[in-house]
Design a protein around this motif. Structure first.
Motif, mmCIF file in Angstrom:
data_model
loop_
_atom_site.group_PDB
_atom_site.id
_atom_site.type_symbol
_atom_site.label_atom_id
_atom_site.label_comp_id
_atom_site.label_asym_id
_atom_site.label_seq_id
_atom_site.Cartn_x
_atom_site.Cartn_y
_atom_site.Cartn_z
ATOM 1 N N GLU A 121 0.818 -1.213 0.000
ATOM 2 C CA GLU A 121 0.000 0.000 0.000
ATOM 3 C C GLU A 121 0.855 1.267 0.000
ATOM 4 O OE1 GLU A 121 -3.440 0.771 0.107
ATOM 5 O OE2 GLU A 121 -3.598 -1.265 -0.670
ATOM 6 N N ARG A 122 2.099 1.165 0.406
ATOM 7 C CA ARG A 122 2.977 2.335 0.454
ATOM 8 C C ARG A 122 3.564 2.672 -0.915
ATOM 9 N NH1 ARG A 122 6.613 0.861 5.817
ATOM 10 N NH2 ARG A 122 4.877 0.196 7.157
ATOM 11 N N LEU A 123 3.417 1.751 -1.860
ATOM 12 C CA LEU A 123 3.974 1.961 -3.193
ATOM 13 C C LEU A 123 2.960 2.666 -4.090
ATOM 14 C CD1 LEU A 123 5.510 -1.600 -3.776
ATOM 15 C CD2 LEU A 123 6.602 0.406 -2.733
ATOM 16 N N LYS A 124 3.469 3.381 -5.082
ATOM 17 C CA LYS A 124 2.591 3.987 -6.073
ATOM 18 C C LYS A 124 1.928 2.878 -6.900
ATOM 19 C CE LYS A 124 5.315 8.228 -6.384
ATOM 20 N NZ LYS A 124 6.145 9.112 -7.253
ATOM 21 N N PRO A 125 0.716 3.124 -7.412
ATOM 22 C CA PRO A 125 -0.047 2.055 -8.088
ATOM 23 C C PRO A 125 0.722 1.294 -9.165
ATOM 24 C CG PRO A 125 -1.459 3.939 -7.720
ATOM 25 C CD PRO A 125 -0.087 4.362 -7.296
ATOM 26 N N LYS A 126 1.331 1.995 -10.100
ATOM 27 C CA LYS A 126 2.031 1.300 -11.184
ATOM 28 C C LYS A 126 3.315 0.642 -10.677
ATOM 29 C CE LYS A 126 0.310 3.523 -15.377
ATOM 30 N NZ LYS A 126 0.678 4.166 -16.656
ATOM 31 N N GLU A 127 3.957 1.257 -9.696
ATOM 32 C CA GLU A 127 5.151 0.676 -9.097
ATOM 33 C C GLU A 127 4.795 -0.644 -8.422
ATOM 34 O OE1 GLU A 127 8.740 2.628 -6.559
ATOM 35 O OE2 GLU A 127 6.750 2.744 -5.646
ATOM 36 N N ARG A 128 3.672 -0.644 -7.749
ATOM 37 C CA ARG A 128 3.174 -1.844 -7.082
ATOM 38 C C ARG A 128 2.891 -2.950 -8.091
ATOM 39 N NH1 ARG A 128 -1.914 -1.356 -2.956
ATOM 40 N NH2 ARG A 128 -2.095 -3.519 -2.292
ATOM 41 N N ALA A 129 2.211 -2.590 -9.173
ATOM 42 C CA ALA A 129 1.895 -3.575 -10.208
ATOM 43 C C ALA A 129 3.160 -4.125 -10.847
ATOM 44 C CB ALA A 129 0.991 -2.946 -11.263
ATOM 45 N N ALA A 130 4.119 -3.247 -11.139
ATOM 46 C CA ALA A 130 5.366 -3.681 -11.770
ATOM 47 C C ALA A 130 6.107 -4.674 -10.880
ATOM 48 C CB ALA A 130 6.245 -2.475 -12.073
ATOM 49 N N TYR A 131 6.194 -4.364 -9.600
ATOM 50 C CA TYR A 131 6.882 -5.264 -8.675
ATOM 51 C C TYR A 131 6.194 -6.629 -8.626
ATOM 52 C CZ TYR A 131 8.234 -7.507 -4.352
ATOM 53 O OH TYR A 131 8.644 -8.447 -3.441
ATOM 54 N N LEU A 132 4.883 -6.638 -8.492
ATOM 55 C CA LEU A 132 4.155 -7.901 -8.407
ATOM 56 C C LEU A 132 4.317 -8.728 -9.676
ATOM 57 C CD1 LEU A 132 0.876 -6.609 -6.729
ATOM 58 C CD2 LEU A 132 2.525 -8.198 -5.715
ATOM 59 N N LEU A 133 4.197 -8.081 -10.812
ATOM 60 C CA LEU A 133 4.305 -8.807 -12.081
ATOM 61 C C LEU A 133 5.692 -9.414 -12.257
ATOM 62 C CD1 LEU A 133 2.376 -6.285 -14.335
ATOM 63 C CD2 LEU A 133 1.669 -8.640 -13.852
ATOM 64 N N HIS A 134 6.728 -8.694 -11.814
ATOM 65 C CA HIS A 134 8.086 -9.201 -12.013
ATOM 66 C C HIS A 134 8.518 -10.181 -10.925
ATOM 67 C CE1 HIS A 134 12.526 -9.176 -11.915
ATOM 68 N NE2 HIS A 134 12.393 -9.164 -13.226
ATOM 69 N N ASP A 135 8.385 -9.788 -9.655
ATOM 70 C CA ASP A 135 8.950 -10.596 -8.578
ATOM 71 C C ASP A 135 8.036 -11.712 -8.096
ATOM 72 O OD1 ASP A 135 11.151 -8.837 -8.630
ATOM 73 O OD2 ASP A 135 11.456 -9.153 -6.490
ATOM 74 N N ILE A 136 6.732 -11.540 -8.223
ATOM 75 C CA ILE A 136 5.808 -12.581 -7.772
ATOM 76 C C ILE A 136 5.355 -13.461 -8.930
ATOM 77 C CG2 ILE A 136 3.658 -13.053 -6.531
ATOM 78 C CD1 ILE A 136 5.850 -11.649 -4.877
ATOM 79 N N PHE A 137 5.055 -12.830 -10.061
ATOM 80 C CA PHE A 137 4.531 -13.591 -11.200
ATOM 81 C C PHE A 137 5.565 -13.818 -12.292
ATOM 82 C CE2 PHE A 137 0.868 -12.029 -8.955
ATOM 83 C CZ PHE A 137 0.019 -13.118 -8.963
ATOM 84 N N GLU A 138 6.800 -13.374 -12.042
ATOM 85 C CA GLU A 138 7.973 -13.716 -12.856
ATOM 86 C C GLU A 138 7.807 -13.384 -14.332
ATOM 87 O OE1 GLU A 138 8.529 -17.841 -11.913
ATOM 88 O OE2 GLU A 138 9.590 -17.381 -10.056
ATOM 89 N N MET A 139 7.299 -12.200 -14.609
ATOM 90 C CA MET A 139 7.161 -11.746 -15.984
ATOM 91 C C MET A 139 8.350 -10.875 -16.360
ATOM 92 S SD MET A 139 3.079 -10.902 -16.208
ATOM 93 C CE MET A 139 3.222 -10.592 -17.967
ATOM 94 N N PRO A 140 8.765 -10.873 -17.633
ATOM 95 C CA PRO A 140 9.926 -10.077 -18.054
ATOM 96 C C PRO A 140 9.619 -8.580 -18.071
ATOM 97 C CG PRO A 140 8.913 -11.169 -19.942
ATOM 98 C CD PRO A 140 8.234 -11.711 -18.724
ATOM 99 N N TYR A 141 10.670 -7.785 -17.896
ATOM 100 C CA TYR A 141 10.508 -6.337 -17.832
ATOM 101 C C TYR A 141 9.829 -5.772 -19.077
ATOM 102 C CZ TYR A 141 13.566 -6.120 -13.724
ATOM 103 O OH TYR A 141 14.112 -6.260 -12.469
#
Length: 301
Positions: A121-141
């Motif tokens: 919740e402390r992250l900006k919306p798109k920053e939060r989405a980017a982190y989740l997509l890369h580190d949790i769901f292992e999608m490429p940059y």
């Protein structure tokens, strides 16, 4: 070219249903709300129904893009509505199962904890989405950058920054279930018997206790900090408030939790966070009836 259709054949339905747990898991982590996450997934399904699917090369990527963008729209609306939220805000709880999962699944469950969601919740919306997509769901940059309509270098910077914040907070790790069970037993003894010695040994020195009533039921307006205030509230306050409640131990947000029921209705959901030494750093008591209304088993990744 395949014509747009308002109906799906069996194969197209199966494609979406296969993606549903992943979409729901992603949406829930972005939004912190099961109800909103389910809305985002349903909106994605409706777009899938109406889409020119013959032009979609990668259905999984297309569905993820649609879902993420819808989540970002919903998140902006949710943030505006929280301006006047009464008391502490906690994410909606979800019932999960981690008992017999492999190590990789345990790691995934660590990204469902209340403490982890609050950190997001402390992250900006798109920053939060980017982190989740890369580190949790292992999608490429590159793929994430396309989804978020940013350049790849910005995407890498956002993920790196978010990862640094989360690693510093140390909120993403798995606590052995045996340790979680010990805490639950000590917590219940403190509430029902007023004995706090065992619980005190299992609390971090900077433990926090938050209750979310949303202004609709009795709940603490401020978060309690420190062992003594927390022990006093649990052993003296909760012992009065929770007389006669039925206790149900379940899996909440990837770990052991408690549901409190009265006359068959769930009136509270309790989850915990731990540090790397297994000491409890957070006690989260969800009382808002609107959030409890959607509580139930969730199939998500």
């Amino acid at each position: 070219m395949r014509q747009n259709s308002d109906s799906l054949n069996r194969e197209e339905t199966e494609v979406f249903e296969e993606a549903r747990p992943r979409l729901l898991g992603l949406a829930y982590r972005i939004l912190g709300s099961r109800a909103d996450a389910e809305d985002a997934v349903q909106d994605s399904f409706l777009k899938w129904v109406r889409a020119e699917r013959g032009e979609i090369e990668n259905p999984a990527s297309w569905l993820t893009t649609v879902c993420v963008r819808r989540c970002l729209d919903l998140q902006r609306s949710a943030q505006r509505s929280r301006v006047n939220y009464v008391g502490a805000w906690l994410p909606e709880a979800v019932q999960t199962s981690v008992e017999h999962e492999a190590e990789a699944r345990m790691d995934l469950s660590a990204s469902l904890t209340t403490a982890f969601l609050l950190m997001l919740e402390r992250l900006k919306p798109k920053e939060r989405a980017a982190y989740l997509l890369h580190d949790i769901f292992e999608m490429p940059y590159a793929e994430i950058a396309g989804m978020l309509e940013i350049n790849e270098s910005t995407c890498r910077k956002w993920v790196s920054r978010a990862k640094a914040h989360i690693e510093q907070a140390k909120v993403r790790h798995a606590t052995p279930l045996e340790q979680q069970d010990r805490l639950l037993a000590a917590f219940r003894a403190a509430v029902e018997e007023g004995t706090t010695a065992r619980l005190a040994e299992l609390l971090s020195s900077d433990v926090r206790l938050s209750t979310d009533g949303g202004g609709k039921v009795v709940a603490l307006r401020e978060t309690l900090h420190g062992v003594e205030p927390v022990l006093r509230f649990v052993s003296q306050g909760l012992s009065r408030y929770w007389i006669g409640f039925e206790w149900v131990v379940t899996e909440l947000n990837g770990g052991r939790g408690i549901l409190l029921r009265q006359d068959g209705a769930t009136v509270a959901a309790v989850s915990f966070s731990f540090d790397e030494a297994g000491k409890a750093t957070g006690i989260f008591i969800l009382r808002n009836p609107d959030k409890l209304a959607h509580l139930g088993p969730a199939v998500l990744q």
